[in-house]
Write an enzyme that holds these catalytic residues in place. Structure first.
Site, PDB file in Angstrom:
ATOM      1  N   ARG A 113       0.850  -1.193   0.000  1.00 25.40           N
ATOM      2  CA  ARG A 113       0.000   0.000   0.000  1.00 25.40           C
ATOM      3  C   ARG A 113       0.883   1.238   0.000  1.00 25.40           C
ATOM      4  O   ARG A 113       2.013   1.210   0.450  1.00 25.40           O
ATOM      5  CB  ARG A 113      -0.865   0.028   1.268  1.00 25.40           C
ATOM      6  CG  ARG A 113      -2.155  -0.736   1.158  1.00 25.40           C
ATOM      7  CD  ARG A 113      -2.984  -0.518   2.415  1.00 25.40           C
ATOM      8  NE  ARG A 113      -3.578   0.801   2.471  1.00 25.40           N
ATOM      9  CZ  ARG A 113      -3.515   1.612   3.534  1.00 25.40           C
ATOM     10  NH1 ARG A 113      -2.878   1.264   4.614  1.00 25.40           N
ATOM     11  NH2 ARG A 113      -4.105   2.788   3.508  1.00 25.40           N
ATOM     12  N   LYS A 178       3.907  -6.862  11.718  1.00 27.50           N
ATOM     13  CA  LYS A 178       3.087  -7.194  10.544  1.00 27.50           C
ATOM     14  C   LYS A 178       3.349  -8.628  10.066  1.00 27.50           C
ATOM     15  O   LYS A 178       4.489  -9.031   9.896  1.00 27.50           O
ATOM     16  CB  LYS A 178       3.414  -6.205   9.436  1.00 27.50           C
ATOM     17  CG  LYS A 178       2.516  -6.321   8.255  1.00 27.50           C
ATOM     18  CD  LYS A 178       2.321  -4.982   7.615  1.00 27.50           C
ATOM     19  CE  LYS A 178       1.649  -5.114   6.282  1.00 27.50           C
ATOM     20  NZ  LYS A 178       1.220  -3.845   5.748  1.00 27.50           N
ATOM     21  N   ARG A 311      -1.003   5.169  13.394  1.00 28.37           N
ATOM     22  CA  ARG A 311       0.135   4.803  14.241  1.00 28.37           C
ATOM     23  C   ARG A 311      -0.304   4.886  15.686  1.00 28.37           C
ATOM     24  O   ARG A 311      -1.024   5.832  16.053  1.00 28.37           O
ATOM     25  CB  ARG A 311       1.215   5.886  14.068  1.00 28.37           C
ATOM     26  CG  ARG A 311       2.470   5.370  13.478  1.00 28.37           C
ATOM     27  CD  ARG A 311       3.487   6.468  13.400  1.00 28.37           C
ATOM     28  NE  ARG A 311       3.634   6.967  12.050  1.00 28.37           N
ATOM     29  CZ  ARG A 311       3.877   8.232  11.748  1.00 28.37           C
ATOM     30  NH1 ARG A 311       3.972   9.153  12.674  1.00 28.37           N
ATOM     31  NH2 ARG A 311       4.028   8.582  10.491  1.00 28.37           N
TER      32      ARG A 311
HETATM   33  C1  BTN Z   1       0.503  -3.794   2.282  1.00 24.75           C
HETATM   34  O1  BTN Z   1       0.302  -4.167   3.433  1.00 24.75           O
HETATM   35  O2  BTN Z   1       1.179  -2.796   2.045  1.00 24.75           O
HETATM   36  C2  BTN Z   1      -0.099  -4.589   1.154  1.00 24.75           C
HETATM   37  C3  BTN Z   1       0.794  -5.706   0.739  1.00 24.75           C
HETATM   38  C4  BTN Z   1       0.193  -6.591  -0.337  1.00 24.75           C
HETATM   39  C5  BTN Z   1       1.183  -7.598  -0.870  1.00 24.75           C
HETATM   40  C6  BTN Z   1       0.561  -8.561  -1.821  1.00 24.75           C
HETATM   41  S1  BTN Z   1       1.656  -9.889  -2.235  1.00 24.75           S
HETATM   42  C7  BTN Z   1       0.563 -10.407  -3.485  1.00 24.75           C
HETATM   43  C8  BTN Z   1       0.052  -9.161  -4.170  1.00 24.75           C
HETATM   44  N1  BTN Z   1       0.962  -8.729  -5.205  1.00 24.75           N
HETATM   45  C9  BTN Z   1       1.538  -7.567  -4.921  1.00 24.75           C
HETATM   46  O3  BTN Z   1       2.373  -6.997  -5.631  1.00 24.75           O
HETATM   47  N2  BTN Z   1       1.073  -7.107  -3.752  1.00 24.75           N
HETATM   48  C10 BTN Z   1       0.101  -8.001  -3.160  1.00 24.75           C
END
Ligand code: BTN
Length: 316
Positions: A113, A178, A311
């Site tokens: 994100r 996380k 946060r």
């Molecule tokens: C976050 O918490 O920032 C979101 C992370 C999401 C990661 C997943 S892995 C599978 C899919 N492909 C990506 O490039 N991102 C999501």
């Protein structure tokens, strides 16, 4: 490299010459592939006279097993490497595919994100995207990433992960570290037919310190055992189908209470950050449509997702 990893996956010693025969390459080329595996973070033991082995073995993704366990209407595309399974899913949708899962052993540009990178080492974690066709518009899409977070929460709870919680809008934490993240992207016209690309990343067997900005953990670290990513995907997808059915039929409202019960920061004092601004307050919960409810200077305010981040305040 993936082929040699498959041959070594049983955790037994394999001689360089036998591996060379199986792969149709020289022993020197085998050695090069072993070095590449090590560069990808796979620990290889070399012993004179016996060859190479992966001390703990390795369980790779098994496309056939996944296809047998996932409903036939959903196609499973398992890749060794891609830039991002979300990016791959978007390309496939644009090329005319629909109703599929795409997963990979490794992502070279895993997306998180807010423009962040998602660390995606080879054969270590679960990275997959599900292309979900949206025919009911807003009801299907509202708070979708919260609903997805709840599905992952249910699956990880059933595996016995303690201290697990969801964090608004779509993180999964274990004791504030996380363990999983969700990235939903839309393809098409939301006023007509479109697809939601539901991207899920779960830290599964990653144990070594990676270059990750925020505190993190993995299932192996929490459960003290390696976890089979195939079984995990099957379980997460089963839970995902359940919440998506609710979301499709009724929207997010029936999931609101369960989400709040799983909410790691319910009632905590936190700072909400967006652009250059920060607002401090107490987290009251979420609305039926997944907005964050905060008590700020004595009155309730509600916030939608987007570029916001939360946060914990140090006094919380
Ligand atoms: C976050 O918490 O920032 C979101 C992370 C999401 C990661 C997943 S892995 C599978 C899919 N492909 C990506 O490039 N991102 C999501």
């Amino acid at each position: 490299m993936h082929e040699i990893c498959k041959l070594l996956s049983d955790g037994q010693f394999h001689s360089g010459s036998r591996l060379g025969q199986q792969l149709g390459i020289t022993r020197a080329a085998v050695w090069k592939k072993i070095k590449k595996l090590e560069q990808y973070g796979v620990q290889v033991e070399t012993r004179a006279g016996q060859g190479y082995r992966l001390p703990q073995g390795i369980r790779l993704l098994e496309p056939e097993l996944l296809r047998a366990q996932i409903p036939a209407a959903v196609a499973v595309h398992a890749l060794v490497e891609t830039d991002s399974t979300n990016a791959e899913a978007v390309r496939m949708l644009r090329a005319g595919d629909s109703d599929f899962i795409v997963l990979a052993e490794q992502q070279t540009q895993g997306r998180g994100r807010r423009g962040r990178q998602w660390h995606s080492p080879y054969a270590s974690n679960l990275y997959f995207s599900y292309a979900w066709s949206v025919t009911k518009g807003v009801q299907q899409l509202e708070a979708l990433s919260l609903a997805v977070g709840l599905a992952v929460y249910r699956a990880l709870s059933r595996m016995g992960v303690a201290d697990l919680g969801v964090k608004w809008p779509n993180d999964l934490l274990v004791a504030n570290k996380k363990i999983a993240g969700i990235l939903v992207e839309l393809v098409g016209d939301i006023t007509d037919r479109c697809n939601a690309v539901i991207g899920i990343g779960i830290n599964v067997n990653m144990c070594a310190q990676q270059d990750i900005e925020q505190p993190w953990t993995s299932l192996q670290l929490e459960l003290q055992r390696p976890v089979d990513r195939n079984q995990l995907l099957i379980e997460v997808f089963a839970q995902l189908q359940q919440v998506l059915l609710t979301q499709f039929e009724h929207g997010f409202a029936p999931l609101q209470r369960e989400w709040e019960q799983a909410h790691a920061w319910q009632g905590r004092h936190a700072q909400l950050c967006f652009a250059e601004r920060q607002l401090a307050g107490q987290i009251l919960g979420i609305t039926e449509s997944g907005q964050l409810r905060m008590l700020i200077d004595g009155s309730e305010q509600q916030f939608a997702g987007g570029e916001l981040s939360l946060r914990l305040s140090s006094d919380s």
